[in-house]
Scaffold this motif. Sequence first.
Motif, PDB file in Angstrom:
ATOM      1  N   ALA A 130       0.823  -1.213   0.000  1.00 22.73           N
ATOM      2  CA  ALA A 130       0.000   0.000   0.000  1.00 22.73           C
ATOM      3  C   ALA A 130       0.856   1.261   0.000  1.00 22.73           C
ATOM      4  O   ALA A 130       0.572   2.218  -0.741  1.00 22.73           O
ATOM      5  N   LEU A 131       1.911   1.278   0.797  1.00 20.87           N
ATOM      6  CA  LEU A 131       2.759   2.465   0.866  1.00 20.87           C
ATOM      7  C   LEU A 131       3.539   2.666  -0.430  1.00 20.87           C
ATOM      8  O   LEU A 131       3.737   3.800  -0.876  1.00 20.87           O
ATOM      9  N   GLN A 132       3.971   1.564  -1.046  1.00 16.85           N
ATOM     10  CA  GLN A 132       4.671   1.695  -2.321  1.00 16.85           C
ATOM     11  C   GLN A 132       3.726   2.131  -3.436  1.00 16.85           C
ATOM     12  O   GLN A 132       4.105   2.929  -4.301  1.00 16.85           O
ATOM     13  N   LEU A 133       2.502   1.628  -3.422  1.00 15.31           N
ATOM     14  CA  LEU A 133       1.509   2.073  -4.395  1.00 15.31           C
ATOM     15  C   LEU A 133       1.268   3.578  -4.259  1.00 15.31           C
ATOM     16  O   LEU A 133       1.157   4.301  -5.254  1.00 15.31           O
ATOM     17  N   THR A 153      -3.026   2.362   8.002  1.00 13.99           N
ATOM     18  CA  THR A 153      -2.333   2.461   6.717  1.00 13.99           C
ATOM     19  C   THR A 153      -2.846   3.635   5.901  1.00 13.99           C
ATOM     20  O   THR A 153      -2.073   4.310   5.209  1.00 13.99           O
ATOM     21  N   SER A 154      -4.143   3.914   6.016  1.00 10.81           N
ATOM     22  CA  SER A 154      -4.686   5.070   5.288  1.00 10.81           C
ATOM     23  C   SER A 154      -4.079   6.368   5.803  1.00 10.81           C
ATOM     24  O   SER A 154      -3.826   7.300   5.022  1.00 10.81           O
ATOM     25  N   GLN A 155      -3.812   6.438   7.108  1.00 15.64           N
ATOM     26  CA  GLN A 155      -3.174   7.636   7.662  1.00 15.64           C
ATOM     27  C   GLN A 155      -1.756   7.788   7.137  1.00 15.64           C
ATOM     28  O   GLN A 155      -1.316   8.892   6.811  1.00 15.64           O
ATOM     29  N   ALA A 156      -1.046   6.657   7.024  1.00 15.00           N
ATOM     30  CA  ALA A 156       0.321   6.708   6.482  1.00 15.00           C
ATOM     31  C   ALA A 156       0.310   7.112   5.009  1.00 15.00           C
ATOM     32  O   ALA A 156       1.179   7.859   4.552  1.00 15.00           O
ATOM     33  N   ILE A 157      -0.678   6.624   4.265  1.00 15.97           N
ATOM     34  CA  ILE A 157      -0.802   7.001   2.850  1.00 15.97           C
ATOM     35  C   ILE A 157      -1.048   8.495   2.718  1.00 15.97           C
ATOM     36  O   ILE A 157      -0.463   9.167   1.855  1.00 15.97           O
ATOM     37  N   SER A 158      -1.892   9.034   3.582  1.00 19.49           N
ATOM     38  CA  SER A 158      -2.207  10.466   3.496  1.00 19.49           C
ATOM     39  C   SER A 158      -0.984  11.328   3.788  1.00 19.49           C
ATOM     40  O   SER A 158      -0.882  12.463   3.307  1.00 19.49           O
ATOM     41  N   GLU A 159      -0.034  10.787   4.552  1.00 19.74           N
ATOM     42  CA  GLU A 159       1.200  11.520   4.806  1.00 19.74           C
ATOM     43  C   GLU A 159       2.094  11.531   3.566  1.00 19.74           C
ATOM     44  O   GLU A 159       2.892  12.459   3.372  1.00 19.74           O
ATOM     45  N   ILE A 160       1.968  10.501   2.725  1.00 20.83           N
ATOM     46  CA  ILE A 160       2.726  10.454   1.470  1.00 20.83           C
ATOM     47  C   ILE A 160       2.080  11.370   0.433  1.00 20.83           C
ATOM     48  O   ILE A 160       2.753  12.162  -0.224  1.00 20.83           O
TER      49      ILE A 160
END
Length: 205
Positions: free
Chosen positions: A22-25, A64-71
Motif C-alpha cells: 500500500a505504501l509503495q503504491l 495504513t490510510s493515515q500513512a498514505i495520506s502523509e505520502i
Amino acid sequence: MDRLAEITATVIGVGAIGRQVALQLASIGTPRIQLIDFDNVDLSNTTTQGYRKHEIGWAKPFATSQAISEIDPNIEVIRVEDRFRPRQEIGNAVFCCVDSITARTAIWRSVKSRAEFWIDGRMLGEVLRVLAVTDSDSDAHYASTLFAASESQQGTCTSRSTVYASSIAAGIMVHQLTRWLRDIPTDADTSVNLLSGEWTVRDAS
C-alpha cells in the motif's frame, strides 16, 4: 505511465506484505487504493509489519490510510475494516496479501473474472514467492499453485517474517504492476530465497 491514473488498487490483507504494498503504491502515485483487513495493530506488528507504536490498537486499514495520506493527501483511500466478502467491490488491480491458502483460494475464485491484474505475495521467513496473473496462461499456472491447506508449510507469514523481506516482496509485486501498465510481459512466478541468494523467475508455460 498514463494508465496508472485509471487504476484502483485493492490490497487484501494489510499485514506484513500488504502494508508495504500500500505504501509503495502510494509512493508511485496510484490515485485510488482500497484496503481490506479485519485486524487491529498490535505490538508485534511494529517490528514485523512496519506499523508505528502510536498506531497500536487502530484498525490496520485506518492506520495504513493515515500513512498514505502523509505520502500524498490527494490519494483516495477506501477502507474496509472487515474480512473480504465475495460481493465486495474491488479495483481493477488486486494485490492478495493474505496468510491462509484457503482464504487465498476463496478470494481468487471470487475476483478472478473481475480483476484485470492479479498478484499474490507469499512469504515464509526469508523465502518469498510472487505470482502474477495477466492472461490465460498465467491464470492456468496460478490455479495450479492453489494446493490444499493440509499441504501448506506450517506457520503464518507474520510469525516468521522480517520487515525487510516483506518490503522486498512488496517491491516485486508493485514492479509487476508497473510492467503490466507499460505493456511489458509480467513474470508469472518469481521465487526469492534471501538466505541462499537464489532468485528464480518462471514463465506460465
